[in-house]
Design an enzyme around this catalytic site. Structure first.
Site, PDB file in Angstrom:
ATOM      1  N   SER A  52     -10.583  -9.935  -0.022  1.00  0.00           N
ATOM      2  CA  SER A  52      -9.054 -10.612   0.744  1.00  0.00           C
ATOM      3  C   SER A  52      -9.917 -10.605   1.789  1.00  0.00           C
ATOM      4  CB  SER A  52      -8.623  -8.878   0.781  1.00  0.00           C
ATOM      5  OG  SER A  52      -7.537  -9.546   1.606  1.00  0.00           O
ATOM      6  N   THR A  55      -4.338 -10.651   2.674  1.00  0.00           N
ATOM      7  CA  THR A  55      -3.995  -9.819   2.889  1.00  0.00           C
ATOM      8  C   THR A  55      -5.172  -8.846   4.094  1.00  0.00           C
ATOM      9  OG1 THR A  55      -3.423 -10.355   1.047  1.00  0.00           O
ATOM     10  CG2 THR A  55      -3.021  -8.258   1.540  1.00  0.00           C
ATOM     11  N   ARG A 103      -4.988  -2.207  -1.751  1.00  0.00           N
ATOM     12  CA  ARG A 103      -5.367  -2.969  -2.418  1.00  0.00           C
ATOM     13  C   ARG A 103      -6.249  -2.167  -3.979  1.00  0.00           C
ATOM     14  NH1 ARG A 103      -6.747  -9.507  -1.731  1.00  0.00           N
ATOM     15  NH2 ARG A 103      -4.637  -9.193  -1.073  1.00  0.00           N
ATOM     16  N   HIS A 130       2.017  -7.897  -6.994  1.00  0.00           N
ATOM     17  CA  HIS A 130       1.840  -8.389  -5.767  1.00  0.00           C
ATOM     18  C   HIS A 130       2.830  -8.155  -4.611  1.00  0.00           C
ATOM     19  CE1 HIS A 130      -0.888 -10.079  -2.292  1.00  0.00           C
ATOM     20  NE2 HIS A 130      -1.127 -11.311  -2.460  1.00  0.00           N
ATOM     21  N   GLN A 133       2.777 -10.222  -1.484  1.00  0.00           N
ATOM     22  CA  GLN A 133       2.820 -12.084  -1.378  1.00  0.00           C
ATOM     23  C   GLN A 133       4.331 -12.963  -2.014  1.00  0.00           C
ATOM     24  OE1 GLN A 133      -0.739 -14.263  -1.330  1.00  0.00           O
ATOM     25  NE2 GLN A 133       1.349 -15.460  -1.435  1.00  0.00           N
ATOM     26  N   ASP A 222      -1.411 -20.453  -9.393  1.00  0.00           N
ATOM     27  CA  ASP A 222      -2.284 -18.906  -9.036  1.00  0.00           C
ATOM     28  C   ASP A 222      -3.911 -18.976  -9.645  1.00  0.00           C
ATOM     29  OD1 ASP A 222      -3.818 -16.617  -8.056  1.00  0.00           O
ATOM     30  OD2 ASP A 222      -2.465 -14.960  -8.740  1.00  0.00           O
ATOM     31  N   MET A 227      -9.105 -10.806  -9.988  1.00  0.00           N
ATOM     32  CA  MET A 227     -10.174 -10.261  -9.647  1.00  0.00           C
ATOM     33  C   MET A 227     -10.182  -9.430 -10.333  1.00  0.00           C
ATOM     34  SD  MET A 227      -9.718 -10.028  -5.502  1.00  0.00           S
ATOM     35  CE  MET A 227      -7.963  -9.835  -5.268  1.00  0.00           C
ATOM     36  N   CYS A 262      -0.975 -18.737  -4.266  1.00  0.00           N
ATOM     37  CA  CYS A 262      -0.714 -17.511  -3.127  1.00  0.00           C
ATOM     38  C   CYS A 262      -2.274 -17.809  -2.672  1.00  0.00           C
ATOM     39  CB  CYS A 262      -0.807 -16.546  -3.686  1.00  0.00           C
ATOM     40  SG  CYS A 262      -1.617 -15.969  -5.339  1.00  0.00           S
ATOM     41  N   ARG A 290       2.913 -14.145   5.436  1.00  0.00           N
ATOM     42  CA  ARG A 290       1.875 -13.065   5.308  1.00  0.00           C
ATOM     43  C   ARG A 290       2.843 -12.092   6.326  1.00  0.00           C
ATOM     44  NH1 ARG A 290      -1.302 -12.604   0.922  1.00  0.00           N
ATOM     45  NH2 ARG A 290      -0.752 -10.433   1.440  1.00  0.00           N
TER      46      ARG A 290
END
Ligand code: CP
Ligand code: NVA
Length: 304
Positions: A52, A55, A103, A130, A133, A222, A227, A262, A290
């Site tokens: 990340s 975040t 996460r 998420h 977000q 996106d 991930m 994002c 965020r």
């Protein structure tokens, strides 16, 4: 009863609006250099099973600004669900810290973490969703448009965690949400069904990106491989190429259509340089928000 924020639908419509009002106030405080430290002496444990930038930085900075502290626990620190059972780490952290942000890969792990923690748990992304977000995203749209009336959002690409959270949002705030994805990449069926059942929004899934962006106020995209899906990258590139957000596609939307992502973006794949760097792109406002919105979420779950 402690509060968690694991899905956008954990908040009522009213609580979502309250969160936006609080985020606006917190953002103003930062702009004006007003110190506001209601979390003095409070600590957040941040569990990251995946990488990340935004975040981690936004939560950690946000906690500092609120007078608290955040501890970063990376993929090699806890080994949640591997080195130690989720329910045990939940109970251990609850003895030290005041709030947890996690996460994780498996969504059931965050549900278990919340179940066995006596302190609030905030979802910083799982394979399923998420929520922080999309709370920041819609707050950014509100800032730019001044209202959310007659909003059409076109999500172009994978029906992934980010798309699922948009659909959860559509179960709380009215909008016309259209997702254009190739066959085999639809969003979570239960989430779509639940959103449609509320009757608040119009939720559509199509294979046609041009149709999706017609008259859209927002085009969102996106990465094609999230991930954990790195092994599928090449196959996904082929499947998703017709869904690239490029200048030709954007032409079919409203001329003032906001471009959102994002981040991190794979420039040249899901979005071209020309589009992400265009005047209509608000990706860095999204990234900034965020922090402001998450600070509001932290305060809502911790202080009510
Ligand atoms: N958008 C987002 O969550 O970014 P990171 O993966 O860098 O935290
Ligand atoms: N769908 C992406 C979002 C990254 C913020 C992922 O899960 O990797």
């Amino acid at each position: 009863m402690k509060r968690d924020f694991l899905h956008i639908t954990d908040f009522s419509t009213e609580e979502i609006h309250e969160t936006f009002q609080l985020a606006t106030k917190l953002k103003k405080y930062i702009r004006e250099g007003v110190e506001y430290t209601p979390l003095k002496g409070k600590t957040m444990a941040m569990i990251f099973a995946k990488p990340s930038a935004r975040t981690r930085i936004s939560f950690e900075t946000g906690m500092t600004q609120l007078g608290g502290h955040a501890i970063y626990l990376g993929p090699n620190d806890i080994g949640i669900g591997k080195r130690e059972a989720v329910r045990d780490i939940a109970r251990v952290i609850s003895r030290y810290d005041d709030v947890i942000m996690a996460r994780l890969f498996d969504h059931t792990h965050i549900l278990e973490l919340a179940k066995y923690s006596s302190v609030p748990v905030i979802n910083g992304l799982t394979d399923l969703n998420h929520p922080c977000q999309i709370m920041a995203d819609i707050f950014t749209v509100l800032e730019h448009r001044g209202n959310l009336d007659n909003l059409k959002v076109a999500f172009i690409g994978d029906g992934n965690n980010v798309a699922n959270s948009w659909i959860n949002l559509s179960a709380r705030l009215p909008m016309h949400f259209v997702l254009a994805s190739p066959t085999g990449y639809d969003p979570n069926e239960a989430i779509v069904e639940n959103a449609r059942k509320t009757g608040i929004s119009r939720v559509e899934i199509t294979r046609n990106p041009v149709e999706a962006v017609r008259d859209a106020d927002v085009i969102y995209t996106d990465v094609w491989a999230s991930m954990g899906q790195e092994a599928e990258t090449e196959k996904r590139k082929k499947d998703f190429m017709p869904y690239q957000v490029n200048a030709e596609l954007v032409k079919h939307a409203k001329s003032d259509c906001l471009i959102m992502h994002c981040l991190p973006a794979h420039r040249g794949d899901e979005i071209t340089d020309e589009v992400i760097d265009s005047e209509n792109s608000i990706v860095f406002d999204e990234a900034e928000n965020r922090m402001h919105v998450q600070k509001a979420i932290i305060l809502k779950v911790m202080l009510g």
